[in-house]
Design a protein around this motif. Sequence first.
Motif, PDB file in Angstrom:
ATOM      1  N   TRP A  87       0.784  -1.228   0.000  1.00  0.00           N
ATOM      2  CA  TRP A  87       0.000   0.000   0.000  1.00  0.00           C
ATOM      3  C   TRP A  87       0.815   1.277   0.000  1.00  0.00           C
ATOM      4  CZ3 TRP A  87      -2.701  -2.324   4.767  1.00  0.00           C
ATOM      5  CH2 TRP A  87      -3.535  -3.364   4.375  1.00  0.00           C
ATOM      6  N   ARG A  88       2.023   1.219   0.583  1.00  0.00           N
ATOM      7  CA  ARG A  88       2.880   2.407   0.729  1.00  0.00           C
ATOM      8  C   ARG A  88       2.208   3.493   1.574  1.00  0.00           C
ATOM      9  NH1 ARG A  88       7.117   1.204   1.275  1.00  0.00           N
ATOM     10  NH2 ARG A  88       7.809   3.324   1.023  1.00  0.00           N
ATOM     11  N   GLN A  89       1.367   3.064   2.504  1.00  0.00           N
ATOM     12  CA  GLN A  89       0.730   3.963   3.472  1.00  0.00           C
ATOM     13  C   GLN A  89       0.281   3.119   4.661  1.00  0.00           C
ATOM     14  OE1 GLN A  89      -2.525   5.634   1.196  1.00  0.00           O
ATOM     15  NE2 GLN A  89      -3.931   4.026   1.841  1.00  0.00           N
ATOM     16  N   PRO A  90       0.238   3.695   5.872  1.00  0.00           N
ATOM     17  CA  PRO A  90      -0.132   2.912   7.054  1.00  0.00           C
ATOM     18  C   PRO A  90      -1.579   2.415   7.057  1.00  0.00           C
ATOM     19  CG  PRO A  90       1.074   4.886   7.698  1.00  0.00           C
ATOM     20  CD  PRO A  90       0.766   5.013   6.229  1.00  0.00           C
ATOM     21  N   ARG A  91      -2.490   3.176   6.465  1.00  0.00           N
ATOM     22  CA  ARG A  91      -3.909   2.796   6.456  1.00  0.00           C
ATOM     23  C   ARG A  91      -4.232   1.902   5.261  1.00  0.00           C
ATOM     24  NH1 ARG A  91      -7.619   4.539   9.565  1.00  0.00           N
ATOM     25  NH2 ARG A  91      -7.230   6.218  11.009  1.00  0.00           N
ATOM     26  N   VAL A  92      -5.288   1.132   5.404  1.00  0.00           N
ATOM     27  CA  VAL A  92      -5.793   0.336   4.286  1.00  0.00           C
ATOM     28  C   VAL A  92      -6.356   1.315   3.259  1.00  0.00           C
ATOM     29  CG1 VAL A  92      -7.455  -1.417   3.573  1.00  0.00           C
ATOM     30  CG2 VAL A  92      -6.357  -1.585   5.827  1.00  0.00           C
ATOM     31  N   PRO A  93      -5.923   1.239   2.011  1.00  0.00           N
ATOM     32  CA  PRO A  93      -6.409   2.189   1.003  1.00  0.00           C
ATOM     33  C   PRO A  93      -7.929   2.140   0.839  1.00  0.00           C
ATOM     34  CG  PRO A  93      -4.600   0.873   0.133  1.00  0.00           C
ATOM     35  CD  PRO A  93      -4.979   0.289   1.452  1.00  0.00           C
ATOM     36  N   ASP A  94      -8.489   3.296   0.592  1.00  0.00           N
ATOM     37  CA  ASP A  94      -9.914   3.434   0.296  1.00  0.00           C
ATOM     38  C   ASP A  94     -10.824   2.890   1.401  1.00  0.00           C
ATOM     39  OD1 ASP A  94      -9.257   4.540  -2.232  1.00  0.00           O
ATOM     40  OD2 ASP A  94      -9.006   2.512  -3.022  1.00  0.00           O
ATOM     41  N   SER A  95     -10.335   2.904   2.627  1.00  0.00           N
ATOM     42  CA  SER A  95     -11.155   2.410   3.729  1.00  0.00           C
ATOM     43  C   SER A  95     -11.760   3.539   4.548  1.00  0.00           C
ATOM     44  CB  SER A  95     -10.329   1.496   4.642  1.00  0.00           C
ATOM     45  OG  SER A  95      -9.270   2.225   5.236  1.00  0.00           O
ATOM     46  N   GLY A  96     -11.405   4.773   4.240  1.00  0.00           N
ATOM     47  CA  GLY A  96     -11.969   5.914   4.943  1.00  0.00           C
ATOM     48  C   GLY A  96     -11.766   5.802   6.434  1.00  0.00           C
ATOM     49  N   ALA A  97     -12.803   6.078   7.171  1.00  0.00           N
ATOM     50  CA  ALA A  97     -12.734   6.031   8.633  1.00  0.00           C
ATOM     51  C   ALA A  97     -13.147   4.665   9.174  1.00  0.00           C
ATOM     52  CB  ALA A  97     -13.620   7.114   9.222  1.00  0.00           C
ATOM     53  N   ALA A  98     -13.340   3.694   8.292  1.00  0.00           N
ATOM     54  CA  ALA A  98     -13.761   2.370   8.737  1.00  0.00           C
ATOM     55  C   ALA A  98     -12.699   1.735   9.621  1.00  0.00           C
ATOM     56  CB  ALA A  98     -14.023   1.473   7.522  1.00  0.00           C
ATOM     57  N   SER A  99     -13.150   0.979  10.594  1.00  0.00           N
ATOM     58  CA  SER A  99     -12.224   0.228  11.438  1.00  0.00           C
ATOM     59  C   SER A  99     -12.894  -1.064  11.869  1.00  0.00           C
ATOM     60  CB  SER A  99     -11.810   1.041  12.666  1.00  0.00           C
ATOM     61  OG  SER A  99     -12.896   1.197  13.548  1.00  0.00           O
ATOM     62  N   MET A 100     -12.066  -2.019  12.262  1.00  0.00           N
ATOM     63  CA  MET A 100     -12.577  -3.293  12.729  1.00  0.00           C
ATOM     64  C   MET A 100     -11.750  -3.679  13.945  1.00  0.00           C
ATOM     65  SD  MET A 100     -12.911  -6.915  10.725  1.00  0.00           S
ATOM     66  CE  MET A 100     -11.217  -7.430  10.862  1.00  0.00           C
ATOM     67  N   ASP A 101     -12.413  -3.886  15.054  1.00  0.00           N
ATOM     68  CA  ASP A 101     -11.723  -4.272  16.270  1.00  0.00           C
ATOM     69  C   ASP A 101     -11.777  -5.772  16.442  1.00  0.00           C
ATOM     70  OD1 ASP A 101     -11.084  -1.663  17.010  1.00  0.00           O
ATOM     71  OD2 ASP A 101     -12.993  -1.383  18.035  1.00  0.00           O
ATOM     72  N   GLN A 102     -10.610  -6.345  16.672  1.00  0.00           N
ATOM     73  CA  GLN A 102     -10.505  -7.779  16.941  1.00  0.00           C
ATOM     74  C   GLN A 102     -10.889  -7.978  18.396  1.00  0.00           C
ATOM     75  OE1 GLN A 102      -6.925  -9.541  15.512  1.00  0.00           O
ATOM     76  NE2 GLN A 102      -6.887 -11.023  17.146  1.00  0.00           N
ATOM     77  N   ILE A 103     -11.774  -8.900  18.693  1.00  0.00           N
ATOM     78  CA  ILE A 103     -12.199  -9.089  20.073  1.00  0.00           C
ATOM     79  C   ILE A 103     -11.574 -10.323  20.713  1.00  0.00           C
ATOM     80  CG2 ILE A 103     -14.348  -7.809  19.807  1.00  0.00           C
ATOM     81  CD1 ILE A 103     -15.773 -10.531  19.561  1.00  0.00           C
ATOM     82  N   VAL A 104     -10.936 -11.167  19.910  1.00  0.00           N
ATOM     83  CA  VAL A 104     -10.251 -12.343  20.436  1.00  0.00           C
ATOM     84  C   VAL A 104      -8.811 -12.272  19.954  1.00  0.00           C
ATOM     85  CG1 VAL A 104     -10.160 -14.853  20.456  1.00  0.00           C
ATOM     86  CG2 VAL A 104     -12.364 -13.700  20.389  1.00  0.00           C
ATOM     87  N   GLU A 105      -7.878 -12.418  20.887  1.00  0.00           N
ATOM     88  CA  GLU A 105      -6.452 -12.365  20.557  1.00  0.00           C
ATOM     89  C   GLU A 105      -5.879 -13.782  20.453  1.00  0.00           C
ATOM     90  OE1 GLU A 105      -4.381  -9.736  20.049  1.00  0.00           O
ATOM     91  OE2 GLU A 105      -5.985  -8.284  20.329  1.00  0.00           O
TER      92      GLU A 105
END
Length: 108
Positions: A87-105
């Motif tokens: 991607w050459r960037q820290p964020r997932v491209p074209d994901s905007g403000a979307a996020s997904m939290d992992q609840i199980v490690e």
Amino acid sequence: MATLPAEFSDLEPFSGWCLESERERYAKRLASSMDELQTFYDAAFPRLEAAMEHLDRYELDALPDDATHLLWLCYSLVNVSFPVEVWRQPRVPDSGAASMDQIVEPAV
């Protein structure tokens, strides 16, 4: 004080990436510049095979603290691999403000 096994002392400058949870690793990735991600990747990726060989000496539920930190560092390396390699960037491209939290490690 060393965080990692002695044979990985060259990676001590990156001990800030020894983060227990995926949420912490993802937050650090987003807070890092591409130069910081690239520097970490360039140092850690060539050591990945040796790290896996070291970790394979132990049962997952019996890792000593320094090996647990090495495992977390490897998890962080995986977390930064796509931003660096693709991607050459820290964020997932074209994901905007979307996020997904992992609840199980992963167990460790």
